[in-house]
Design a protein around this motif. Structure first.
Motif, PDB file in Angstrom:
ATOM      1  N   ALA A 134       0.800  -1.563  -0.336  1.00 17.15           N
ATOM      2  CA  ALA A 134      -0.048   0.190  -0.023  1.00 17.15           C
ATOM      3  C   ALA A 134       0.688   1.099   0.248  1.00 17.15           C
ATOM      4  CB  ALA A 134      -1.028  -0.371   1.474  1.00 17.15           C
ATOM      5  N   LEU A 135       1.842   1.136   0.382  1.00 18.78           N
ATOM      6  CA  LEU A 135       3.440   2.520   0.217  1.00 18.78           C
ATOM      7  C   LEU A 135       3.396   3.283  -1.201  1.00 18.78           C
ATOM      8  CD1 LEU A 135       5.551   1.379   3.125  1.00 18.78           C
ATOM      9  CD2 LEU A 135       3.299   2.657   3.236  1.00 18.78           C
ATOM     10  N   LYS A 136       3.551   3.647  -1.227  1.00 20.50           N
ATOM     11  CA  LYS A 136       4.244   4.617  -2.055  1.00 20.50           C
ATOM     12  C   LYS A 136       5.494   4.593  -2.781  1.00 20.50           C
ATOM     13  CE  LYS A 136      -0.477   7.106  -3.136  1.00 20.50           C
ATOM     14  NZ  LYS A 136      -1.553   8.582  -3.268  1.00 20.50           N
ATOM     15  N   ILE A 137       5.633   3.784  -3.264  1.00 17.53           N
ATOM     16  CA  ILE A 137       7.504   3.983  -3.709  1.00 17.53           C
ATOM     17  C   ILE A 137       7.967   4.009  -5.137  1.00 17.53           C
ATOM     18  CG2 ILE A 137       9.612   2.777  -3.370  1.00 17.53           C
ATOM     19  CD1 ILE A 137       7.826   0.831  -1.333  1.00 17.53           C
ATOM     20  N   GLN A 138       8.273   5.319  -5.526  1.00 18.95           N
ATOM     21  CA  GLN A 138       8.998   5.653  -6.467  1.00 18.95           C
ATOM     22  C   GLN A 138      10.403   5.185  -6.259  1.00 18.95           C
ATOM     23  OE1 GLN A 138       6.271   6.340  -8.691  1.00 18.95           O
ATOM     24  NE2 GLN A 138       5.267   6.273  -7.219  1.00 18.95           N
ATOM     25  N   PHE A 139      11.211   4.593  -7.843  1.00 19.34           N
ATOM     26  CA  PHE A 139      12.819   4.700  -8.078  1.00 19.34           C
ATOM     27  C   PHE A 139      12.674   5.695  -8.592  1.00 19.34           C
ATOM     28  CE2 PHE A 139      10.776   0.650  -6.956  1.00 19.34           C
ATOM     29  CZ  PHE A 139      11.383   0.097  -6.091  1.00 19.34           C
ATOM     30  N   SER A 140      13.516   5.941  -8.488  1.00 21.79           N
ATOM     31  CA  SER A 140      14.649   7.951  -9.402  1.00 21.79           C
ATOM     32  C   SER A 140      15.660   6.860 -10.203  1.00 21.79           C
ATOM     33  CB  SER A 140      14.523   8.994  -8.591  1.00 21.79           C
ATOM     34  OG  SER A 140      15.181  10.126  -9.511  1.00 21.79           O
ATOM     35  N   ARG A 141      15.721   6.867 -10.888  1.00 25.79           N
ATOM     36  CA  ARG A 141      16.810   6.242 -12.157  1.00 25.79           C
ATOM     37  C   ARG A 141      17.511   7.638 -12.040  1.00 25.79           C
ATOM     38  NH1 ARG A 141      15.366   2.984 -16.346  1.00 25.79           N
ATOM     39  NH2 ARG A 141      16.849   3.386 -17.908  1.00 25.79           N
ATOM     40  N   SER A 142      17.676   9.217 -11.547  1.00 25.73           N
ATOM     41  CA  SER A 142      18.139  10.087 -10.925  1.00 25.73           C
ATOM     42  C   SER A 142      19.010   9.773  -9.933  1.00 25.73           C
ATOM     43  CB  SER A 142      17.962  11.203 -11.566  1.00 25.73           C
ATOM     44  OG  SER A 142      17.089  11.264 -10.292  1.00 25.73           O
ATOM     45  N   VAL A 143      18.295   8.617  -8.920  1.00 24.92           N
ATOM     46  CA  VAL A 143      19.399   8.956  -7.949  1.00 24.92           C
ATOM     47  C   VAL A 143      20.000   6.533  -7.859  1.00 24.92           C
ATOM     48  CG1 VAL A 143      18.801   8.066  -5.208  1.00 24.92           C
ATOM     49  CG2 VAL A 143      17.994   9.878  -6.884  1.00 24.92           C
ATOM     50  N   LEU A 144      18.869   5.952  -8.882  1.00 23.64           N
ATOM     51  CA  LEU A 144      19.615   4.818  -8.399  1.00 23.64           C
ATOM     52  C   LEU A 144      19.293   4.392  -9.587  1.00 23.64           C
ATOM     53  CD1 LEU A 144      18.849   2.575  -5.209  1.00 23.64           C
ATOM     54  CD2 LEU A 144      20.605   3.826  -5.883  1.00 23.64           C
ATOM     55  N   ASN A 145      20.642   3.831 -10.517  1.00 25.73           N
ATOM     56  CA  ASN A 145      20.092   3.344 -12.251  1.00 25.73           C
ATOM     57  C   ASN A 145      19.449   1.682 -11.616  1.00 25.73           C
ATOM     58  OD1 ASN A 145      22.365   1.558 -12.101  1.00 25.73           O
ATOM     59  ND2 ASN A 145      23.715   3.565 -13.091  1.00 25.73           N
ATOM     60  N   PRO A 146      18.637   1.283 -12.204  1.00 22.70           N
ATOM     61  CA  PRO A 146      18.743  -0.178 -12.435  1.00 22.70           C
ATOM     62  C   PRO A 146      19.499  -0.915 -12.286  1.00 22.70           C
ATOM     63  CG  PRO A 146      17.662   0.379 -14.603  1.00 22.70           C
ATOM     64  CD  PRO A 146      18.605   1.383 -14.079  1.00 22.70           C
ATOM     65  N   ALA A 147      21.240  -0.754 -12.628  1.00 22.70           N
ATOM     66  CA  ALA A 147      22.193  -1.614 -12.344  1.00 22.70           C
ATOM     67  C   ALA A 147      22.222  -1.992 -11.359  1.00 22.70           C
ATOM     68  CB  ALA A 147      23.304  -1.566 -12.894  1.00 22.70           C
ATOM     69  N   GLN A 148      22.162  -0.134 -10.032  1.00 23.69           N
ATOM     70  CA  GLN A 148      22.174   0.119  -8.689  1.00 23.69           C
ATOM     71  C   GLN A 148      21.501  -0.284  -8.307  1.00 23.69           C
ATOM     72  OE1 GLN A 148      22.809   4.231  -9.369  1.00 23.69           O
ATOM     73  NE2 GLN A 148      25.737   4.041  -9.052  1.00 23.69           N
ATOM     74  N   LEU A 149      20.565  -0.598  -8.652  1.00 21.78           N
ATOM     75  CA  LEU A 149      19.280  -1.454  -7.909  1.00 21.78           C
ATOM     76  C   LEU A 149      19.147  -2.442  -7.748  1.00 21.78           C
ATOM     77  CD1 LEU A 149      16.799  -0.079  -6.251  1.00 21.78           C
ATOM     78  CD2 LEU A 149      14.949  -0.623  -7.928  1.00 21.78           C
ATOM     79  N   PHE A 150      19.499  -3.205  -8.842  1.00 24.02           N
ATOM     80  CA  PHE A 150      20.369  -4.549  -8.205  1.00 24.02           C
ATOM     81  C   PHE A 150      20.897  -4.878  -7.340  1.00 24.02           C
ATOM     82  CE2 PHE A 150      21.835  -8.434 -10.939  1.00 24.02           C
ATOM     83  CZ  PHE A 150      20.928  -9.589 -10.430  1.00 24.02           C
ATOM     84  N   VAL A 151      22.494  -4.524  -7.661  1.00 21.17           N
ATOM     85  CA  VAL A 151      23.505  -4.738  -6.918  1.00 21.17           C
ATOM     86  C   VAL A 151      23.194  -4.388  -5.710  1.00 21.17           C
ATOM     87  CG1 VAL A 151      25.931  -4.369  -5.797  1.00 21.17           C
ATOM     88  CG2 VAL A 151      24.915  -4.539  -8.287  1.00 21.17           C
ATOM     89  N   LEU A 152      22.385  -3.711  -5.088  1.00 19.41           N
ATOM     90  CA  LEU A 152      22.197  -3.562  -3.886  1.00 19.41           C
ATOM     91  C   LEU A 152      21.119  -4.444  -3.116  1.00 19.41           C
ATOM     92  CD1 LEU A 152      21.876   0.888  -3.768  1.00 19.41           C
ATOM     93  CD2 LEU A 152      23.358  -0.714  -2.308  1.00 19.41           C
ATOM     94  N   SER A 153      20.225  -4.815  -4.095  1.00 16.85           N
ATOM     95  CA  SER A 153      19.002  -5.769  -3.423  1.00 16.85           C
ATOM     96  C   SER A 153      19.470  -7.407  -3.233  1.00 16.85           C
ATOM     97  CB  SER A 153      17.865  -5.018  -4.328  1.00 16.85           C
ATOM     98  OG  SER A 153      18.624  -5.965  -5.575  1.00 16.85           O
ATOM     99  N   PHE A 154      20.337  -7.770  -4.288  1.00 19.46           N
ATOM    100  CA  PHE A 154      21.477  -8.780  -3.780  1.00 19.46           C
ATOM    101  C   PHE A 154      22.043  -8.456  -2.522  1.00 19.46           C
ATOM    102  CE2 PHE A 154      19.665 -10.091  -7.781  1.00 19.46           C
ATOM    103  CZ  PHE A 154      19.732 -11.164  -7.757  1.00 19.46           C
ATOM    104  N   LEU A 155      22.300  -6.923  -1.931  1.00 17.12           N
ATOM    105  CA  LEU A 155      23.552  -7.254  -1.081  1.00 17.12           C
ATOM    106  C   LEU A 155      23.341  -6.722   0.487  1.00 17.12           C
ATOM    107  CD1 LEU A 155      26.184  -4.330  -2.204  1.00 17.12           C
ATOM    108  CD2 LEU A 155      26.609  -6.685  -0.929  1.00 17.12           C
ATOM    109  N   SER A 156      21.679  -6.219   0.279  1.00 16.83           N
ATOM    110  CA  SER A 156      20.952  -6.218   1.143  1.00 16.83           C
ATOM    111  C   SER A 156      20.322  -8.027   1.710  1.00 16.83           C
ATOM    112  CB  SER A 156      19.238  -5.332   1.081  1.00 16.83           C
ATOM    113  OG  SER A 156      20.041  -3.649   0.845  1.00 16.83           O
ATOM    114  N   ILE A 157      19.766  -8.417   0.819  1.00 18.58           N
ATOM    115  CA  ILE A 157      19.469  -9.719   1.181  1.00 18.58           C
ATOM    116  C   ILE A 157      20.378 -10.505   1.573  1.00 18.58           C
ATOM    117  CG2 ILE A 157      17.868 -11.737   0.362  1.00 18.58           C
ATOM    118  CD1 ILE A 157      16.156  -9.639   0.573  1.00 18.58           C
ATOM    119  N   ILE A 158      22.152 -10.241   1.433  1.00 22.14           N
ATOM    120  CA  ILE A 158      22.486 -11.287   1.507  1.00 22.14           C
ATOM    121  C   ILE A 158      22.941 -11.030   2.613  1.00 22.14           C
ATOM    122  CG2 ILE A 158      25.207 -11.637   1.588  1.00 22.14           C
ATOM    123  CD1 ILE A 158      24.529 -11.750  -1.300  1.00 22.14           C
ATOM    124  N   ILE A 159      22.975  -9.967   3.630  1.00 25.81           N
ATOM    125  CA  ILE A 159      23.304  -9.430   4.415  1.00 25.81           C
ATOM    126  C   ILE A 159      22.490  -9.537   5.473  1.00 25.81           C
ATOM    127  CG2 ILE A 159      24.168  -7.290   6.400  1.00 25.81           C
ATOM    128  CD1 ILE A 159      25.266  -6.107   3.986  1.00 25.81           C
TER     129      ILE A 159
END
Length: 601
Positions: free
Chosen positions: A135-160
């Motif tokens: 229900a939350l309104k989460i917006q991904f800004s490409r100017s802040v994180l590109n898809p590659a960065q979001l992909f990498v960070l999501s994997f790092l977060s889950i691993i930790i």
């Protein structure tokens, strides 16, 4: 000066805004705290007062779930979709039933005792968390994180997060060091399968369930689940989010992003359920007497196989004496990791092609109808043709070579039929599956060289597997074939391969060799007593997220384990994606320099 009425109106307005924010964000934070409570409940032994506190937290979360969902419909004016309405009605019914059971005397609800189970309570609480997050309104800004960065960070977060959960007291029988927990979590999320401790005997049922969840999340990606649930409940999203997800799902059209997500999740769950049922049906129940153990074994190995993870609850994987000659079970697992290694775009396109053949060719032929008089459409696209042909060639050649080299060696104990099944299995499993049904330490040197090649190539693009990918290997092969024939372009099936695809293919090949070579160099320096062949095998297996080993993984020093962790992570997210995430993208310049030929060969 404001009048008393105005002040009263402002206070009333502020109260409404505060109440609105509480209803918007309060349930989510409460469900998040409850989720942490569930982890604590599983991971630690509680005292009586802690158990009572958790009980009150669970009840409060269920009640808040009912209030929040009901309030959401009161506040919204638009009519919700039927599927969302049905989901919410069933959820509210479940939540109210569980709250009723908690406070009604047992004698009064004897017909509802089938609901009085912790598993159902935890499932309901997780549903509350998913619903409130969506229900939350989460917006991904490409100017802040590109898809590659979001992909990498999501994997790092889950691993930790996974490493932290594996460190919980109830996840293991005797405790685990952080480096081993981090290694196991990375191996699970990166669907590799390399282990430093035995999964079946070292981890409890809770610990194995954590590993299973990490495999499933790592195989599909946390963004796939999060984005789909968000779209399912809200029915739409921003243009920015769609652009981000299009890059992550490899969708051809922007409007097909969420349809692709839905198909990926549906196909995954369908194949894993069918796989689990087949594995269960071929089990020798004398080896796993408990029905819970049998069910968990089937589910665990189905998910692990489809996600190409290679994890097994058996100490020797499928080489275990009770499963070594169970060929039907091995064929099921083989089919699961081959389908998972093809990639979702190929599976979807193959389904479309088979449907076309049946409806437009086979049925008219059987019924004696005339074939449609028009040009045959390009149903099976070029990408699918290249991947399927390359996969078929690698499977055929790998099976034949393994059969010949190991006929009187590791295959000696099998029947002729068994030799064929085991050869086919070992031609497919090095391509990132990671299960083994032979003694890897007893293979001929020539067979190991074949496995090196198969591990390096890996699975197909947009799949759950790793490696440089079959399409990359095919493009490299077609390129030198075209050069040898004096052609300036790569042409196949009356199509021309784009220059960008060729550049990406050779970039991936070069980067893979750099990463693997660096890993071999580092481990050879940190563990000089290990032989070079074993080190190279370990590094190829880690980078290609295969999971096969000749038995030195648990013997590595802490520094070498960190090297393997880095290789697994880089191999899963992709060296090219990692570079794109790190380096700033240069803006396109409207000019070109003069071209010059470079001396080569």
């Amino acid at each position: 000066m404001q009048t008393f009425a105005q002040q009263k109106g402002n206070i009333s307005l502020n109260l409404k805004e505060a109440l609105s924010k509480i209803l918007q964000f309060g349930p989510f934070w409460l469900s998040l705290i409850c989720f942490i409570g569930i982890v604590y409940d599983f991971g630690f032994n509680q005292s009586s007062w802690e158990d009572e506190l958790l009980h009150q937290l669970y009840t409060l979360t269920l009640a808040m779930g009912v209030i929040s969902t009901t309030a959401r419909y009161i506040r919204k004016m638009q009519r919700p979709r039927f599927t969302v309405l049905l989901f919410d009605l069933l959820s509210i019914t479940l939540f109210i039933s569980l709250i009723y059971i908690e406070y009604k005397p047992e004698a009064d609800n004897q017909y509802l005792t089938f609901l009085d189970r912790k598993g159902l309570l935890y499932s309901a609480l997780i549903l509350v968390f998913i619903r409130e997050y969506s229900a939350l309104k989460i917006q991904f800004s490409r100017s802040v994180l590109n898809p590659a960065q979001l992909f990498v960070l999501s994997f790092l977060s889950i691993i930790i997060l996974g490493a932290g959960m594996l460190m919980l007291p109830n996840a293991t029988h005797e405790g685990i060091r952080f480096i081993d927990a981090l290694f196991t979590s990375t191996s699970a999320v990166c669907v590799t399968g390399l282990i430093v401790v035995d999964t079946g005997s070292y981890f409890t049922l809770f610990g194995q369930s954590v590993i299973l969840a990490l495999i499933q999340i790592g195989g599909l990606g946390i963004m796939t689940f999060a984005s789909y649930f968000g779209y399912f409940f809200k029915g739409g999203t921003s243009y920015e989010n769609q652009l981000m997800l299009r890059d992550m799902t490899n969708s051809d059209k922007l409007g097909e992003v969420y349809e692709t997500l839905k198909r990926i999740i549906f196909i995954t769950l369908l194949i894993e359920v069918i796989g689990a049922l087949l594995i269960f049906s071929f089990l020798d129940f004398s080896l796993l007497p408990s029905s819970i153990d049998q069910t968990f074994f089937a589910v665990f190995h189905s998910i692990s196989a489809f996600c190409n993870a290679g994890f097994s609850t058996l100490s020797s994987s499928l080489y275990d004496i009770g499963f070594r000659f169970n060929y039907p079970l091995q064929i099921v697992i083989l089919g699961l990791f081959i389908i998972g290694g093809l990639g979702f775009p190929i599976v979807f396109n193959l389904y479309k092609y088979i449907k076309y053949i049946i409806t437009k060719r086979f049925i008219p032929f059987v019924l004696g109808l005339d074939r449609e008089k028009h040009i045959t459409p390009w149903v099976l696209n070029l990408n699918s043709r290249i991947v399927l042909i390359t996969t078929g060639v690698l499977l055929f050649v790998g099976t034949a070579v393994f059969f010949i080299f190991e006929y009187n060696n590791t295959l000696a104990e099998h029947s002729y039929y068994g030799k064929i099944v085991v050869s086919l299995f070992n031609a497919a499993t090095p391509r990132t599956a990671g299960f083994n049904n032979v003694d890897m330490g007893g293979l001929h040197f020539s067979t190991l060289m074949l496995i090196f090649l198969l591990m390096w190539v890996g699975a197909s693009p947009a799949s759950t597997g790793g490696g440089i990918k079959t399409s990359t290997f095919a493009i490299a092969t077609l390129n030198f074939w075209s050069l040898a024939r004096g052609k300036e372009r790569i042409e196949i099936f009356r199509r021309e391969i784009s220059d960008m695809s060729v550049r990406r293919a050779f970039a991936i090949i070069s980067l893979s060799l750099v990463a693997i070579g660096s890993g071999i160099f580092a481990i050879a320096f940190l563990d000089p007593e290990k032989d070079l062949l074993s080190i190279a095998f370990e590094c190829f297996s880690a980078y290609s997220t295969v999971g096969l080993s000749v038995g030195i993984t648990h013997q590595l020093s802490m520094g070498s384990k960190l090297v393997i962790i880095a290789l697994m992570f880089v191999g899963r997210v992709g060296m090219l994606s990692l570079l794109i995430a790190i380096l700033r993208k240069m803006k396109y310049k409207n000019y070109r320099y003069s071209k010059e030929e470079i001396l080569i060969n």
